[in-house]
Design a protein around this motif. Structure first.
Motif, mmCIF file in Angstrom:
data_model
loop_
_atom_site.group_PDB
_atom_site.id
_atom_site.type_symbol
_atom_site.label_atom_id
_atom_site.label_comp_id
_atom_site.label_asym_id
_atom_site.label_seq_id
_atom_site.Cartn_x
_atom_site.Cartn_y
_atom_site.Cartn_z
ATOM 1 N N GLN A 8 29.996 -14.131 5.880
ATOM 2 C CA GLN A 8 29.386 -13.237 4.897
ATOM 3 C C GLN A 8 30.089 -13.380 3.557
ATOM 4 O OE1 GLN A 8 26.616 -11.143 5.545
ATOM 5 N NE2 GLN A 8 26.614 -11.143 3.318
ATOM 6 N N VAL A 9 31.407 -13.493 3.591
ATOM 7 C CA VAL A 9 32.167 -13.693 2.351
ATOM 8 C C VAL A 9 31.760 -15.012 1.706
ATOM 9 C CG1 VAL A 9 34.481 -14.111 1.418
ATOM 10 C CG2 VAL A 9 34.107 -12.241 3.031
ATOM 11 N N MET A 10 31.635 -16.064 2.524
ATOM 12 C CA MET A 10 31.219 -17.365 1.986
ATOM 13 C C MET A 10 29.829 -17.277 1.361
ATOM 14 S SD MET A 10 32.620 -20.011 4.880
ATOM 15 C CE MET A 10 31.909 -21.433 4.060
ATOM 16 N N GLU A 11 28.919 -16.565 2.027
ATOM 17 C CA GLU A 11 27.566 -16.415 1.505
ATOM 18 C C GLU A 11 27.586 -15.680 0.165
ATOM 19 O OE1 GLU A 11 23.236 -14.874 3.014
ATOM 20 O OE2 GLU A 11 24.954 -13.619 3.470
ATOM 21 N N ASN A 12 28.380 -14.625 0.086
ATOM 22 C CA ASN A 12 28.459 -13.852 -1.156
ATOM 23 C C ASN A 12 29.000 -14.700 -2.303
ATOM 24 O OD1 ASN A 12 27.455 -11.634 0.187
ATOM 25 N ND2 ASN A 12 29.445 -10.673 0.469
ATOM 26 N N LYS A 13 30.008 -15.533 -2.013
ATOM 27 C CA LYS A 13 30.589 -16.390 -3.038
ATOM 28 C C LYS A 13 29.602 -17.465 -3.474
ATOM 29 C CE LYS A 13 35.468 -15.817 -1.974
ATOM 30 N NZ LYS A 13 36.699 -16.483 -1.540
ATOM 31 N N THR A 41 33.985 -14.746 22.106
ATOM 32 C CA THR A 41 34.338 -13.344 22.321
ATOM 33 C C THR A 41 33.745 -12.480 21.213
ATOM 34 O OG1 THR A 41 36.373 -13.435 21.022
ATOM 35 C CG2 THR A 41 36.535 -14.048 23.360
ATOM 36 N N THR A 42 33.671 -11.195 21.460
ATOM 37 C CA THR A 42 33.188 -10.257 20.455
ATOM 38 C C THR A 42 34.088 -10.300 19.226
ATOM 39 O OG1 THR A 42 32.283 -8.829 22.172
ATOM 40 C CG2 THR A 42 32.634 -7.831 20.023
ATOM 41 N N GLN A 43 35.394 -10.427 19.446
ATOM 42 C CA GLN A 43 36.338 -10.499 18.330
ATOM 43 C C GLN A 43 36.080 -11.749 17.487
ATOM 44 O OE1 GLN A 43 40.443 -10.417 19.470
ATOM 45 N NE2 GLN A 43 41.182 -10.395 17.372
ATOM 46 N N GLN A 44 35.832 -12.899 18.144
ATOM 47 C CA GLN A 44 35.527 -14.125 17.397
ATOM 48 C C GLN A 44 34.224 -13.966 16.614
ATOM 49 O OE1 GLN A 44 35.473 -16.796 20.738
ATOM 50 N NE2 GLN A 44 37.390 -17.766 20.131
ATOM 51 N N LEU A 45 33.227 -13.358 17.243
ATOM 52 C CA LEU A 45 31.939 -13.155 16.584
ATOM 53 C C LEU A 45 32.117 -12.322 15.322
ATOM 54 C CD1 LEU A 45 28.843 -13.268 16.375
ATOM 55 C CD2 LEU A 45 28.771 -11.273 17.902
ATOM 56 N N HIS A 46 32.815 -11.209 15.433
ATOM 57 C CA HIS A 46 33.010 -10.327 14.281
ATOM 58 C C HIS A 46 33.807 -11.015 13.178
ATOM 59 C CE1 HIS A 46 32.284 -6.502 16.895
ATOM 60 N NE2 HIS A 46 31.207 -7.239 16.717
ATOM 61 N N SER A 47 34.831 -11.757 13.560
ATOM 62 C CA SER A 47 35.633 -12.478 12.579
ATOM 63 C C SER A 47 34.798 -13.544 11.870
ATOM 64 C CB SER A 47 36.836 -13.124 13.273
ATOM 65 O OG SER A 47 37.583 -13.895 12.356
ATOM 66 N N ASP A 48 34.037 -14.322 12.628
ATOM 67 C CA ASP A 48 33.202 -15.369 12.036
ATOM 68 C C ASP A 48 32.098 -14.769 11.168
ATOM 69 O OD1 ASP A 48 34.733 -17.340 13.214
ATOM 70 O OD2 ASP A 48 33.306 -17.785 14.814
ATOM 71 N N GLN A 49 31.507 -13.669 11.608
ATOM 72 C CA GLN A 49 30.477 -13.019 10.801
ATOM 73 C C GLN A 49 31.047 -12.556 9.467
ATOM 74 O OE1 GLN A 49 29.174 -10.082 13.727
ATOM 75 N NE2 GLN A 49 27.173 -11.076 13.829
ATOM 76 N N ALA A 50 32.219 -11.959 9.490
ATOM 77 C CA ALA A 50 32.840 -11.482 8.255
ATOM 78 C C ALA A 50 33.175 -12.654 7.332
ATOM 79 C CB ALA A 50 34.093 -10.661 8.568
ATOM 80 N N GLN A 109 21.112 -19.087 2.778
ATOM 81 C CA GLN A 109 21.219 -20.026 3.886
ATOM 82 C C GLN A 109 22.673 -20.296 4.273
ATOM 83 O OE1 GLN A 109 18.623 -21.041 5.701
ATOM 84 N NE2 GLN A 109 20.022 -22.099 7.060
ATOM 85 N N THR A 110 23.601 -20.025 3.385
ATOM 86 C CA THR A 110 25.013 -20.314 3.639
ATOM 87 C C THR A 110 25.520 -19.601 4.886
ATOM 88 O OG1 THR A 110 25.403 -20.635 1.283
ATOM 89 C CG2 THR A 110 27.334 -20.206 2.635
ATOM 90 N N TYR A 111 25.109 -18.345 5.089
ATOM 91 C CA TYR A 111 25.579 -17.568 6.242
ATOM 92 C C TYR A 111 25.168 -18.245 7.550
ATOM 93 C CZ TYR A 111 26.234 -13.706 9.490
ATOM 94 O OH TYR A 111 26.622 -12.936 10.558
ATOM 95 N N ASP A 112 23.894 -18.588 7.685
ATOM 96 C CA ASP A 112 23.418 -19.234 8.920
ATOM 97 C C ASP A 112 24.096 -20.573 9.133
ATOM 98 O OD1 ASP A 112 21.756 -17.093 9.398
ATOM 99 O OD2 ASP A 112 19.910 -18.135 8.834
ATOM 100 N N ASP A 113 24.234 -21.354 8.073
ATOM 101 C CA ASP A 113 24.891 -22.663 8.191
ATOM 102 C C ASP A 113 26.345 -22.501 8.622
ATOM 103 O OD1 ASP A 113 22.543 -23.890 7.406
ATOM 104 O OD2 ASP A 113 23.199 -24.228 5.342
ATOM 105 N N CYS A 114 27.012 -21.504 8.071
ATOM 106 C CA CYS A 114 28.404 -21.231 8.425
ATOM 107 C C CYS A 114 28.524 -20.850 9.897
ATOM 108 C CB CYS A 114 28.952 -20.119 7.532
ATOM 109 S SG CYS A 114 30.641 -19.587 7.926
ATOM 110 N N MET A 115 27.672 -19.929 10.351
ATOM 111 C CA MET A 115 27.723 -19.493 11.748
ATOM 112 C C MET A 115 27.433 -20.660 12.696
ATOM 113 S SD MET A 115 28.680 -16.340 11.952
ATOM 114 C CE MET A 115 28.167 -15.759 13.566
ATOM 115 N N LYS A 116 26.435 -21.463 12.379
ATOM 116 C CA LYS A 116 26.107 -22.630 13.206
ATOM 117 C C LYS A 116 27.251 -23.620 13.210
ATOM 118 C CE LYS A 116 21.131 -22.093 12.542
ATOM 119 N NZ LYS A 116 19.952 -22.607 11.832
ATOM 120 N N GLY A 117 27.896 -23.789 12.079
ATOM 121 C CA GLY A 117 29.040 -24.691 11.969
ATOM 122 C C GLY A 117 30.221 -24.252 12.814
ATOM 123 N N ARG A 118 30.288 -22.982 13.113
ATOM 124 C CA ARG A 118 31.365 -22.449 13.952
ATOM 125 C C ARG A 118 30.978 -22.391 15.430
ATOM 126 N NH1 ARG A 118 35.040 -18.569 10.574
ATOM 127 N NH2 ARG A 118 34.821 -19.533 8.531
ATOM 128 N N GLY A 119 29.793 -22.956 15.737
ATOM 129 C CA GLY A 119 29.385 -23.071 17.135
ATOM 130 C C GLY A 119 28.479 -21.966 17.644
#
Length: 69
Positions: free
Chosen positions: A45-50, A33-42, A55-65
């Protein structure tokens, strides 16, 4: 509690806006869903910043399906 929700919402919207400026890929996920996408993106992004690792952002998004389009 309300202030924490507003702060979280502001952070999520700011993160999504800044992420949109980066010109990264769009993401798709079967039954996502759009809500899941926005939540996962946010969250990703926090994980990438930390991690301070691009590459962390792409790996995180892929890890969430999610798959880049």
């Amino acid at each position: 509690m309300k202030k924490a929700l507003m702060t979280g919402a502001t952070l999520a919207l700011t993160t999504l806006w800044l992420g949109g400026c980066a010109g990264g890929p769009d993401w798709e996920k079967p039954d996502g869903t759009t809500q899941q996408l926005h939540s996962d993106q946010a969250d990703c992004q926090v994980m990438e910043n930390k991690a301070d690792n691009d590459q962390t952002y792409d790996d995180c998004m892929k890890g969430r399906g999610w798959s880049p389009t």
